[in-house]
Design an enzyme around this catalytic site. Structure first.
Site, PDB file in Angstrom:
ATOM      1  N   SER A  53       0.836  -1.211   0.000  1.00  0.00           N
ATOM      2  CA  SER A  53       0.000   0.000   0.000  1.00  0.00           C
ATOM      3  C   SER A  53       0.866   1.255   0.000  1.00  0.00           C
ATOM      4  O   SER A  53       0.442   2.316  -0.459  1.00  0.00           O
ATOM      5  CB  SER A  53      -0.925   0.006   1.210  1.00  0.00           C
ATOM      6  OG  SER A  53      -1.882  -1.013   1.075  1.00  0.00           O
ATOM      7  N   CYS A  54       2.080   1.127   0.529  1.00  0.00           N
ATOM      8  CA  CYS A  54       3.020   2.260   0.546  1.00  0.00           C
ATOM      9  C   CYS A  54       3.291   2.780  -0.866  1.00  0.00           C
ATOM     10  O   CYS A  54       3.641   3.939  -1.038  1.00  0.00           O
ATOM     11  CB  CYS A  54       4.367   1.840   1.145  1.00  0.00           C
ATOM     12  SG  CYS A  54       4.230   0.906   2.641  1.00  0.00           S
TER      13      CYS A  54
END
Ligand code: FAD
Length: 452
Positions: A41-42
């Site tokens: 998700s980063c």
């Protein structure tokens, strides 16, 4: 030895890699209930903004690569229950509906967290999105090019909400971001920084409203049309909810000791209240270096360190989880900022009451280098304990990327260094990169003057 790792995000990935390093002979089974392993998700903002084109590349690992290293990967297979007495797990194969039991010698849970959704009228309308994981990334990306979408309403101005707001603004949408805190990024930065970032958002078409409580999602034909708040009603054909996460621990409720918020209690070796079951990542807490207390800090960097720690201990090598300070960095349009540890404005939330701070504003490199040649103002704030000078936190911001300085402050906090240590610490000087006194030296020297 047979090791089962549950969850394929940051914590699970690191536990698997750590186990391969610690005990290459171990039989490793790796479970993920989703249909894709190790999505980061980063990296979602990079994908949403088009820097990275293929969503499937936003990952640490592929099934093929892990299997080449001897790991048995089970995708779309959920661990449904744990029998700690017989040391086995019950597996539901979500793809074909079959079920089975698998035994383990060591079990590492990296089951993470899920986005918190608002429980207000209208919560079942369409176009209320979260921002976590590959499926939401794909859905958000589709919305960025939807010509019928004009207004985006982002709930929560932590770094995830900030990333959503910026990505949609860059896609040409009208964005409002709200928070129940009065300041955006209020848990990450003090007001000297957030005032500038609020202005930066405004100049780029993002409207921030603080101290807001969302009352209702207003719909039309089953789809959200507006958001009613205690500070007015806002048009919104898309709402992105980024108001924190909840630990995903129903699997172990009643089996493992949990804290009052449902997070798995772990010891310094990442072991849970049941022997041979370890837990890592957002479903747990981390040791917070400034205070030595356990704290909830949902970061991939923490999950990776915990994963490595759990793997070492599960393999029989003692390793204590390192203390962390919640170090994070982000860009907001032209600004880059990073912070770590305690902030002056929110110190009580970290269990600190008497911290003092020094803010320094200076040029990144000697003033004979012009702004056109890359020079820029840098804002740096150091937070310390005035009784002994111990460094508790740091924040930095500039239009030039000087964020890596914050890693030094994080290390200083972890090592219990003081402003006396930092005041004359040795840092390189080269006019293209820095100044003879790095801005951290300068701030620490001023802190020493204030203490004495
Ligand atoms: P999670 O990421 O929550 O994943 C848990 C996994 O376990 C999921 O894949 C889930 O499907 C699986 N699972 C759960 N239960 C079961 C079960 N019973 N059986 C099988 N599988 C199961 N952190 C940073 O340090 N830097 C950043 O720049 C950063 N940016 C971020 C940006 C966004 C948009 C978001 C949302 C987060 C960001 N984070 C960042 C935070 C970071 O992503 C999280 O801290 C991290 O994902 C936590 O990892 P985890 O392993 O605990 O679990």
């Amino acid at each position: 030895m047979k090791v089962i790792v549950v969850g394929s995000s940051h914590g699970g990935y690191e536990a698997v890699r750590g186990m391969l390093l610690e005990n290459p002979e171990a039989e490793i089974q790796w479970y993920e209930r989703g249909d894709f392993i190790s999505f980061l998700s980063c990296g979602m903002e990079l994908y949403l903004e088009g820097t990275v084109k293929d969503v499937n590349t936003v990952a640490y690992e592929t099934v093929e690569n892990a299997e080449k290293d001897g790991v048995h990967v089970f995708v779309q297979q959920e661990i449904a229950s744990i029998d700690e007495k017989n040391k086995s797990v019950h597996v539901n194969n979500l793809a074909d509906g079959s079920e089975r039991d698998e035994s383990y010698d060591k079990l590492i849970l990296a089951i993470g967290a899920t986005p918190r959704r608002l429980d207000v009228p209208g919560k079942d309308l369409e176009n209320l999105y979260a921002m976590r994981g590959r499926n939401w990334a794909i859905k958000l990306k589709q919305k960025m090019v939807d010509p019928d979408l004009k207004h985006v309403f982002v709930i929560g101005s932590g770094y995830i909400g900030i990333e959503a707001a910026e990505a949609f603004a860059k896609a040409g949408k009208e964005v409002t971001i709200v928070d129940h805190n009065p300041r955006l990024l209020g848990n990450y930065l003090d007001s000297e920084f957030t005032d500038k970032l609020t202005q930066e958002f405004k100049e780029n078409g993002v409207n921030f409203v603080g101290s807001v409580n969302v009352a209702e999602f207003v719909g039309e034909d089953g789809k959200v049309k507006a958001v009613k708040t205690d500070q007015g009603t806002f048009d919104a054909e898309l709402v992105v909810e980024t108001a924190g996460v909840l630990p995903n621990t129903s699997l172990v409720d009643g089996l493992l000791d949990l804290d009052e918020r449902g997070r798995i209690k772990i010891d310094e070796h990442q072991e849970t209240s049941v022997e041979d079951i370890y837990a890592v990542g957002d479903a747990t807490k981390v040791p917070y270096a400034p205070t030595g207390e356990l704290s909830s800090i949902a970061l991939a960097s923490n999950a990776r360190r915990q994963g490595r720690t759990a793997a070492a201990n599960a393999a029989g090598r003692e390793l204590k989880m390192t203390a962390v300070s919640g170090s994070s960095a982000l860009s907001v349009f032209n600004y880059h900022f990073a912070s770590t540890g305690v902030k002056q404005d929110t110190q009580e939330k970290c269990g600190v009451t008497n911290a003092k701070s020094v803010l320094v504003e200076d040029w990144a490199v000697p003033p004979f280098v012009s702004e056109e040649a890359g020079n820029a103002k840098v804002y740096f704030k150091i937070t310390f304990d005035p009784t002994d000078g111990r460094i508790l936190g740091g924040q930095i911001m500039s239009t030039r990327d000087v964020t890596a300085n914050i890693n030094t402050i994080s290390f200083a906090i972890q090592q219990k260094a003081t402003v006396y240590d930092l005041a004359y610490a040795d840092f390189f000087f080269q006019p293209g990169f820095d100044r003879p006194w790095n801005i951290m030296n300068e701030a620490a020297q001023e802190a020493v003057r204030q203490i004495n």
